[in-house]
Write a protein that holds these residues in place. Structure first.
Motif, mmCIF file in Angstrom:
data_model
loop_
_atom_site.group_PDB
_atom_site.id
_atom_site.type_symbol
_atom_site.label_atom_id
_atom_site.label_comp_id
_atom_site.label_asym_id
_atom_site.label_seq_id
_atom_site.Cartn_x
_atom_site.Cartn_y
_atom_site.Cartn_z
ATOM 1 N N VAL A 41 54.271 33.284 94.100
ATOM 2 C CA VAL A 41 53.045 32.622 94.529
ATOM 3 C C VAL A 41 52.712 33.001 95.962
ATOM 4 O O VAL A 41 53.598 33.306 96.762
ATOM 5 C CB VAL A 41 53.187 31.079 94.420
ATOM 6 N N ASP A 51 50.833 31.029 98.899
ATOM 7 C CA ASP A 51 50.381 29.669 99.164
ATOM 8 C C ASP A 51 50.247 29.475 100.671
ATOM 9 O O ASP A 51 50.503 30.394 101.451
ATOM 10 C CB ASP A 51 51.404 28.667 98.587
ATOM 11 N N LYS A 52 49.840 28.283 101.070
ATOM 12 C CA LYS A 52 49.768 27.943 102.490
ATOM 13 C C LYS A 52 50.603 26.708 102.753
ATOM 14 O O LYS A 52 50.663 25.790 101.923
ATOM 15 C CB LYS A 52 48.319 27.686 102.924
ATOM 16 N N ASP A 53 51.267 26.675 103.914
ATOM 17 C CA ASP A 53 52.050 25.498 104.273
ATOM 18 C C ASP A 53 51.154 24.448 104.915
ATOM 19 O O ASP A 53 49.929 24.613 104.990
ATOM 20 C CB ASP A 53 53.227 25.881 105.189
ATOM 21 N N TYR A 90 50.262 31.370 105.683
ATOM 22 C CA TYR A 90 50.558 31.887 104.353
ATOM 23 C C TYR A 90 52.063 31.919 104.099
ATOM 24 O O TYR A 90 52.865 32.209 104.996
ATOM 25 C CB TYR A 90 49.996 33.301 104.184
ATOM 26 N N CYS A 91 52.440 31.633 102.849
ATOM 27 C CA CYS A 91 53.845 31.674 102.436
ATOM 28 C C CYS A 91 53.956 32.544 101.191
ATOM 29 O O CYS A 91 53.120 32.466 100.290
ATOM 30 C CB CYS A 91 54.360 30.279 102.096
ATOM 31 N N SER A 144 57.306 33.126 105.521
ATOM 32 C CA SER A 144 56.044 32.659 106.086
ATOM 33 C C SER A 144 55.465 33.709 107.014
ATOM 34 O O SER A 144 56.198 34.456 107.663
ATOM 35 C CB SER A 144 56.273 31.361 106.858
ATOM 36 N N ILE A 146 56.228 23.278 97.671
ATOM 37 C CA ILE A 146 55.882 24.591 97.134
ATOM 38 C C ILE A 146 56.966 25.082 96.180
ATOM 39 O O ILE A 146 56.694 25.585 95.088
ATOM 40 C CB ILE A 146 55.670 25.614 98.276
ATOM 41 N N LYS A 179 57.117 23.134 92.813
ATOM 42 C CA LYS A 179 56.025 23.566 91.939
ATOM 43 C C LYS A 179 56.402 24.862 91.219
ATOM 44 O O LYS A 179 56.102 25.040 90.030
ATOM 45 C CB LYS A 179 54.737 23.768 92.749
ATOM 46 N N GLN A 180 57.072 25.773 91.943
ATOM 47 C CA GLN A 180 57.450 27.042 91.328
ATOM 48 C C GLN A 180 58.576 26.873 90.314
ATOM 49 O O GLN A 180 58.597 27.531 89.280
ATOM 50 C CB GLN A 180 57.850 28.048 92.411
ATOM 51 N N LYS A 211 56.897 25.632 87.294
ATOM 52 C CA LYS A 211 56.146 26.716 86.655
ATOM 53 C C LYS A 211 57.079 27.619 85.859
ATOM 54 O O LYS A 211 56.792 27.964 84.698
ATOM 55 C CB LYS A 211 55.419 27.522 87.732
#
Length: 217
Positions: free
Chosen positions: A85, A87-89, A94-95, A115, A156, A159-160, A163
């Motif tokens: 993914v 994503d943003k922290d 961005y991560c 990051s 984050i 969530k992964q 998923k």
């Protein structure tokens, strides 16, 4: 008569002793193979993580634009590692989340987060999970260091994990709360409950369990 009984007793004691020795020998062989497998897995994963870290740092210093950096990271992601993914922290940085697989233990993987924060060219956190035969993933460990706490990395990662669990038809995610984290257990409970996990505590031994039942979509 007494001598015969003594001989029989010694005979049975000898048999029992030999059986105990055989049992212990088999146990040693079993755990020796188990520890070797874990050691090989650790060395393999550690080598992959350091290689990935070097690739990431080289690209981060070369590509300041996030879109160009992302496209380049896709190019180097192969042979057991992949971007999960972008994503943003919580600070808007961005991560990139990676999955590294193990050749020694199918079903075991580590997620690594990098990051693009200016001071951040190193690994921030890893989540290791183990595939279980009964249809679940078990979170072995979540690590967040110093200044990276409260940046949203934990959410984050969970969530992964969810998923990946759904992709692999898992119906349950579990994990253990260890004694070493007991001083900030309240924060752990809030974190997992916020992300939909149930928490079961065993305060007498400073441990706990987490679980999240996945509903088929």
């Amino acid at each position: 008569m007494t001598s015969i009984l003594n001989l029989e007793t010694l005979y049975y004691l000898l048999i029992i002793t030999l059986l105990v020795i055989l049992f212990l020998w088999l146990q040693v062989r079993k755990y020796k193979k188990l520890y070797k497998k874990e050691y090989d897995r650790f060395i393999e994963i550690n080598d992959k993580r350091h290689k990935l870290k070097g690739e990431y740092e080289a690209l981060l210093s070369k590509f300041k634009d996030h879109d160009k950096l992302l496209s380049k990271m896709y190019e180097v992601c192969k042979d057991g590692k992949r971007i999960e993914v972008l994503d943003k922290d919580n600070e808007g940085h961005y991560c990139f989340v990676y999955r590294i697989l193990s050749d020694y233990e199918p079903g075991f993987f580590i997620l690594n987060l990098f990051s693009t924060k200016a001071s951040d060219s190193s690994m921030n956190m890893s989540v290791s999970t183990v595939f279980r035969e009964d249809g679940r993933y078990d979170i072995e460990d979540i690590k967040i260091w110093g200044p990276d706490i409260n940046r949203g990395f934990g959410t984050i990662f969970l969530k992964q994990v969810e998923k990946i669990s759904r992709e692999n038809k898992m119906t349950l995610i579990t994990g253990t709360l260890e004694p070493v984290d007991f001083p900030h257990r309240d924060r752990q409970i809030r974190f997992y409950e916020k992300n939909g996990f149930q928490v079961e505590l065993f305060n007498a031994i400073k441990r706990g369990r987490i679980n999240k039942q996945l509903i088929k979509s």
